[in-house]
Design a protein around this motif. Sequence first.
Motif, mmCIF file in Angstrom:
data_model
loop_
_atom_site.group_PDB
_atom_site.id
_atom_site.type_symbol
_atom_site.label_atom_id
_atom_site.label_comp_id
_atom_site.label_asym_id
_atom_site.label_seq_id
_atom_site.Cartn_x
_atom_site.Cartn_y
_atom_site.Cartn_z
ATOM 1 N N MET A 179 51.364 42.308 39.736
ATOM 2 C CA MET A 179 52.016 42.303 41.038
ATOM 3 C C MET A 179 51.614 43.537 41.842
ATOM 4 N N GLU A 180 51.590 43.377 43.140
ATOM 5 C CA GLU A 180 51.449 44.481 44.078
ATOM 6 C C GLU A 180 52.673 44.447 44.983
ATOM 7 N N GLY A 181 53.680 45.221 44.618
ATOM 8 C CA GLY A 181 54.940 45.121 45.328
ATOM 9 C C GLY A 181 55.577 43.777 45.055
ATOM 10 N N ARG A 294 54.973 41.348 24.751
ATOM 11 C CA ARG A 294 54.647 42.284 25.824
ATOM 12 C C ARG A 294 53.281 42.920 25.603
ATOM 13 N N GLU A 295 52.902 43.089 24.338
ATOM 14 C CA GLU A 295 51.656 43.789 24.038
ATOM 15 C C GLU A 295 50.422 43.076 24.574
ATOM 16 N N PRO A 296 50.212 41.791 24.273
ATOM 17 C CA PRO A 296 49.024 41.142 24.810
ATOM 18 C C PRO A 296 49.047 41.025 26.329
ATOM 19 N N GLU A 301 46.657 42.887 31.314
ATOM 20 C CA GLU A 301 46.874 43.490 32.629
ATOM 21 C C GLU A 301 46.101 44.798 32.760
ATOM 22 N N ALA A 302 46.101 45.622 31.709
ATOM 23 C CA ALA A 302 45.373 46.887 31.739
ATOM 24 C C ALA A 302 43.862 46.656 31.820
ATOM 25 N N ALA A 303 43.373 45.640 31.095
ATOM 26 C CA ALA A 303 41.944 45.334 31.156
ATOM 27 C C ALA A 303 41.539 44.900 32.550
ATOM 28 N N TYR A 304 42.392 44.118 33.204
ATOM 29 C CA TYR A 304 42.075 43.717 34.576
ATOM 30 C C TYR A 304 42.107 44.919 35.515
ATOM 31 N N ALA A 305 43.086 45.813 35.329
ATOM 32 C CA ALA A 305 43.172 46.995 36.186
ATOM 33 C C ALA A 305 41.928 47.868 36.044
ATOM 34 N N GLU A 306 41.353 47.905 34.836
ATOM 35 C CA GLU A 306 40.203 48.775 34.571
ATOM 36 C C GLU A 306 38.877 48.135 34.958
ATOM 37 N N ARG A 307 38.720 46.833 34.709
ATOM 38 C CA ARG A 307 37.421 46.210 34.934
ATOM 39 C C ARG A 307 37.535 44.821 35.558
ATOM 40 N N GLY A 308 38.571 44.679 36.394
ATOM 41 C CA GLY A 308 38.795 43.387 37.016
ATOM 42 C C GLY A 308 37.829 43.099 38.155
ATOM 43 N N VAL A 309 37.558 41.823 38.352
ATOM 44 C CA VAL A 309 36.737 41.345 39.457
ATOM 45 C C VAL A 309 37.446 40.178 40.115
ATOM 46 N N GLU A 310 36.915 39.729 41.235
ATOM 47 C CA GLU A 310 37.519 38.634 41.977
ATOM 48 C C GLU A 310 37.582 37.367 41.126
ATOM 49 N N ALA A 333 41.009 34.707 34.782
ATOM 50 C CA ALA A 333 41.155 34.800 33.331
ATOM 51 C C ALA A 333 42.427 35.556 32.964
ATOM 52 N N ALA A 334 42.648 36.709 33.614
ATOM 53 C CA ALA A 334 43.832 37.507 33.318
ATOM 54 C C ALA A 334 45.102 36.737 33.672
ATOM 55 N N GLU A 335 45.118 36.125 34.844
ATOM 56 C CA GLU A 335 46.308 35.383 35.265
ATOM 57 C C GLU A 335 46.562 34.176 34.364
ATOM 58 N N GLY A 336 45.495 33.499 33.960
ATOM 59 C CA GLY A 336 45.648 32.327 33.104
ATOM 60 C C GLY A 336 46.292 32.675 31.778
ATOM 61 N N PHE A 337 45.906 33.807 31.204
ATOM 62 C CA PHE A 337 46.511 34.200 29.932
ATOM 63 C C PHE A 337 47.961 34.632 30.127
#
Length: 544
Positions: A179-181, A294-296, A301-310, A333-337
């Motif tokens: 989320m962003e806000g 919560r862990e996965p 989420e952290a992986a997307y924040a670090e190396r996410g793309v459109e 991919a991140a949202e789907g999981f």
Amino acid sequence: MSDDAVLWLLGDQLNPDLDALDDADRVLLIEAHGFADRKPYHAHKLTLVFSSMRHFRDALRDRGRDVTYVKAESFGEGLDAFFDDEFDGAPADADLRLMRPASHGAGDRLRDLVAERGGSLELLDNELFWTTPADWREWAGGPDGEAPEPIVGADGSADRRYRQENWYRHVRRETGVLMEGDEPVGGEWNYDDLNRETPPDGWEPPERPRFEPDDLTRETHAWVRERFDTWGTDSLAGFAWPVTRAEAREALDAFVRDRLPSFGRYEDAMVEGEPFLSHSLLSPAINLGLLDPREPVRAVEAAYAERGVEPGAYDPTGDDAGGTDRSPVPLNAAEGFVRQVIGWREFTRHVYREAMPALASANQLDQSRPLPPAYWDGDTEMRCLSEAVGHVREYGYAHHIERLMVLSNVALLYGTDPAELNEWFHLGFVDAYHWVTTPNVVAMGSFGTDVLSSKPYAASGSYVNRMSDYCASCPYAVSRTTGEGACPLNALYWDFLAEKEEALRGTGRMGLMYSHLDDKDESELTTIRERAVAVREMAASGEL
């Protein structure tokens, strides 16, 4: 808690970092065997559960915990042995606590077992779900904030209906995940439309992480083979599931590093000879408690924040493809999981709580045929069914599209009793528990009730052809509906719609399907019906 405070943990609560452990003086684990005597469970499932429990026992003791580990035929016998050995037969001196089990009524039954022996058992919130019953009630409503009455009637009709997408958005807002806000990252809540591609010829998925069975797992497996009548392969050759928290964390790291980049795009694909594709394979570890859910989610989420793309920007077949900790993570991919875990897993758990006990026997379409023999022996010429059943027989696993759109879909169109199909899933899958399979199989896969969806997930061979490469090597012709050699799914599909018209025509989103059925004249429908009858006869006799 008292000086004799005992935390009783079940075989799907195997997390050493539970808050409930902080105040516990002792830990009780009862390895009850009787359930596995009653039905032929998959050998890998029993090995996974019992080996994980035994590893968890040893890990807690290594941390200095006082652990009592009882092997017994039933929880009642296990409690008898525990009270006799640890409290000199005076259970009133014991203060037992237990995280409420996810399966319907289990907590109350276990509390009664303790009470019958003169003790007391306090039920705590289950920490191994992200959301609580109170969270659900706040979202879903109910009189004075209390849980509403059971929502599924004896005929399978639902008095209250819930849709996963609404719940999913609520949980995203409450947890702040992706989320962003107040708005979702990327501007969209759901990128499912980007997750329906099939891999090109020659693409190979990342290698499945393997965890070589250690001596304790091998000893447990040998005992399972000798002790129980099991189903599926009884060899350890294909067993590669994590049985410890350390292995589960390693499996999570491997998914985020190697498989997440290509997970989204091929999430709904089916490929011959590829049981796992880019799926996380984390559900067994999460459902055992080896991973907190919560862990996965936070790791992705952290992986997307670090190396996410459109969304859709990463091509798993391109020059930048590969399994490294620098591979791009597309938002779809991140949202789907994330949707699988905090959306669907949490959602079905709460609907299960509210819909039981009627959910287990819900059968609004009045389906009663026994499960075809192919589900047990995998002996069928239908490539889609033989692949999916073969995966379950070999690994105790099939991914979610095989579960819903092949295994459940074939059974639905065939006319299988939802409860019998539910039991088959429960016996065969390593990640299956009653709270998992019942909403997914009875409600969603069999449409035994409309509490989860407004229409059945029924599909002809064209869906399988679009989402897989199975039809290319299948002896049945997906382009044909009737006549010898025609795809069995096609005739079953149209016959199903015709047979269940009274129940389905007026349901949500079925208008288009019935408009196509209306285009068929009586002669064509008669021919379809004859082919469907022949297909069901072949399936029933094991000759499909």
